[in-house]
Design an enzyme around this catalytic site. Structure first.
Site, short mmCIF file in Angstrom:
data_model
loop_
_atom_site.label_atom_id
_atom_site.label_comp_id
_atom_site.label_asym_id
_atom_site.label_seq_id
_atom_site.Cartn_x
_atom_site.Cartn_y
_atom_site.Cartn_z
N GLY A 62 4.98 9.43 1.79
CA GLY A 62 4.00 10.49 1.98
C GLY A 62 4.72 11.77 2.37
N ALA A 63 5.65 12.21 1.49
CA ALA A 63 6.64 13.22 1.86
C ALA A 63 6.34 14.64 1.40
CB ALA A 63 8.00 12.81 1.26
N PHE A 88 2.47 11.04 -4.23
CA PHE A 88 1.65 10.90 -5.44
C PHE A 88 1.05 12.27 -5.72
CE2 PHE A 88 -1.62 7.82 -7.56
CZ PHE A 88 -1.10 8.16 -8.80
N ASP A 125 1.97 5.88 -6.90
CA ASP A 125 1.10 5.27 -5.90
C ASP A 125 1.92 4.42 -4.92
OD1 ASP A 125 -0.83 4.01 -4.41
OD2 ASP A 125 -1.74 2.93 -6.10
N ALA A 126 2.11 4.94 -3.71
CA ALA A 126 2.94 4.24 -2.71
C ALA A 126 2.33 2.92 -2.27
CB ALA A 126 3.17 5.15 -1.50
N TYR A 249 -14.72 10.63 15.07
CA TYR A 249 -13.32 10.39 14.74
C TYR A 249 -12.80 9.12 15.43
CZ TYR A 249 -8.71 11.37 12.97
OH TYR A 249 -7.53 11.26 12.29
#
Length: 411
Positions: A62-63, A88, A125-126, A249
């Site tokens: 997720g970089a 992605f 897709d990780a 949340y």
């Protein structure tokens, strides 16, 4: 539709002027030059704070945006680390811009290679076995092992690679309908919003997408193939927030997912004992992201919070947060400080009693008429546009830009 909008949507060979085009809480365009400026600004900030005795071989899952991008930049330019980034993102085609994370990653690789640093990226897709396999093979071929794994995925949908079931997360309270104030950050209109409560299926799906299952799958896969160095650390990012937002949340569906993520850190730590490794969850500050912009209540809370934290001189964006996390918490030369639940708290300035007391007071006063004075909606809007490469000083947005930008390591 304006001539400009038509030009942006039309395939054409020459460069084009790119403007932000909004649809609700999404910007449909991104600016490559603005994204490059964003990355350069973050790099300069990290370099200005001095070197960090951190990890040298880093995997960021997720970089491409937000905390993940900041983690990659901090590792590379704070610790001279080799980095592999997984994300992605939508590549550009002629006449149509890429997603912002694509441009961010292209700019990062360009600057990293210019500085003589190893940087390669994998786009896909990780959550899938295929991308995990591709990443493991790349680590094995190029780095041998990694000593830091950052898990910073933000996706509303996940297909479980074992079951094949696709799960969709929802943002809902649990137990009863939630009603409170919110703001449309485009118009500044403050209104009341009500959200119906989740059912059990909603909760299960949200935990499946945003909990710790995929994080554990990544670490198990890396460990099984001896790709984690002795003493390796892994960190996932979370958020708690104030009592104002907890019903929707932290005590809602997302909160259940975050509880699962935090519990997973202990499971992973147990599995890493054989190599002296450790897993942490870092609780970060509320920031403007594509995800937070779509959560009712959060934009109003952030606009009030920003006003107060800027006045107090303690406001941080993504890069300031992550640089402080790395320098003062993860790699401070001694034990990593954690709270009673084992979490790193880099939201400490946001959650200061005096800050939260002021936010709670302003919340009661917040209306469409008062918000321009008591909040920082302009700062919120600016940060939102920054996500897509707009509103950066030093970028000529009236000039034509080349939307077709390649990422060097992706063929």
């Amino acid at each position: 539709m304006s001539e400009l909008a038509i030009a942006i949507l039309t395939n054409k060979q020459e460069n084009m002027i790119i403007e932000p085009r909004m649809r609700g809480f999404i910007c449909l365009t991104a600016h490559p030059d603005g994204a490059e400026q964003n990355v350069k600004n973050q790099i300069e900030y990290v370099k200005s704070k001095g070197s960090i005795a951190g990890a040298k071989k880093v995997l960021v899952i997720g970089a491409s945006t937000g905390f993940g991008l900041a983690s990659r930049i901090t590792s590379a330019f704070g610790s001279d680390a080799s980095t592999i980034g997984v994300f992605f993102e939508k590549p550009p085609v002629e006449g149509k811009t890429a997603s912002p994370g694509w441009y961010n990653s292209a700019a990062f690789e360009k600057e990293a290679h210019k500085a003589g640093l190893y940087a390669k990226s994998i786009n896909g897709d990780a959550f899938s076995n295929e991308i995990k396999r591709e990443t493991l093979d790349l680590i094995k071929a190029d780095l041998g092992q990694v000593d830091l794994v950052i898990y910073s995925l933000a996706s509303p949908v996940r297909t479980n690679p074992v079951t094949g079931v696709t799960h969709r997360s929802v943002l809902k309270p649990i137990g009863q309908t939630f009603t409170n104030k919110t703001v449309d950050f485009h118009t500044g209109k403050v209104s009341e919003v009500s959200i119906a409560p989740a059912n059990e299926e909603d909760i299960e799906n949200t935990v499946a997408v945003m909990g710790g299952e995929d994080w554990a799958m990544w670490i198990d896969a890396l460990k099984a193939e001896n790709l984690l160095a002795d003493g390796a650390t892994t960190v996932a990012y979370s958020y708690i927030g104030p009592s104002l937002t907890e019903a929707v949340y932290r005590k809602g569906t997302i909160g259940r997912a975050k509880d699962h993520l935090e519990a997973t850190a202990f499971t992973i730590t147990d599995s890493l004992k054989s190599i002296g490794g450790k897993a942490y969850v870092s609780v970060n500050k509320a920031l403007v992201t594509q995800a937070s912009s779509a959560i009712p209540v959060i934009p109003l809370y952030i606009s009030l919070l920003y006003k107060i934290m800027k006045e107090e001189g303690i406001h941080e964006g993504c890069i300031e947060q992550i640089q402080r996390l790395f320098q003062d918490r993860l790699y401070n030369g001694s034990e990593v400080p954690v709270d009673e639940k084992g979490r790193i708290r880099i939201d400490d300035w946001e959650m200061r009693d005096d800050v939260q007391e002021k936010v709670a007071k302003l919340w009661l006063e917040a209306t469409t008429e008062t918000l321009p004075e008591i909040g920082d909606l302009a700062g919120y809007r600016n940060d939102f546009l920054n996500l897509f490469g707009f509103e950066f000083a030093g970028v000529d947005y009236q000039a034509e830009a080349n939307e077709v930008v390649d990422i060097e390591s992706i063929k």
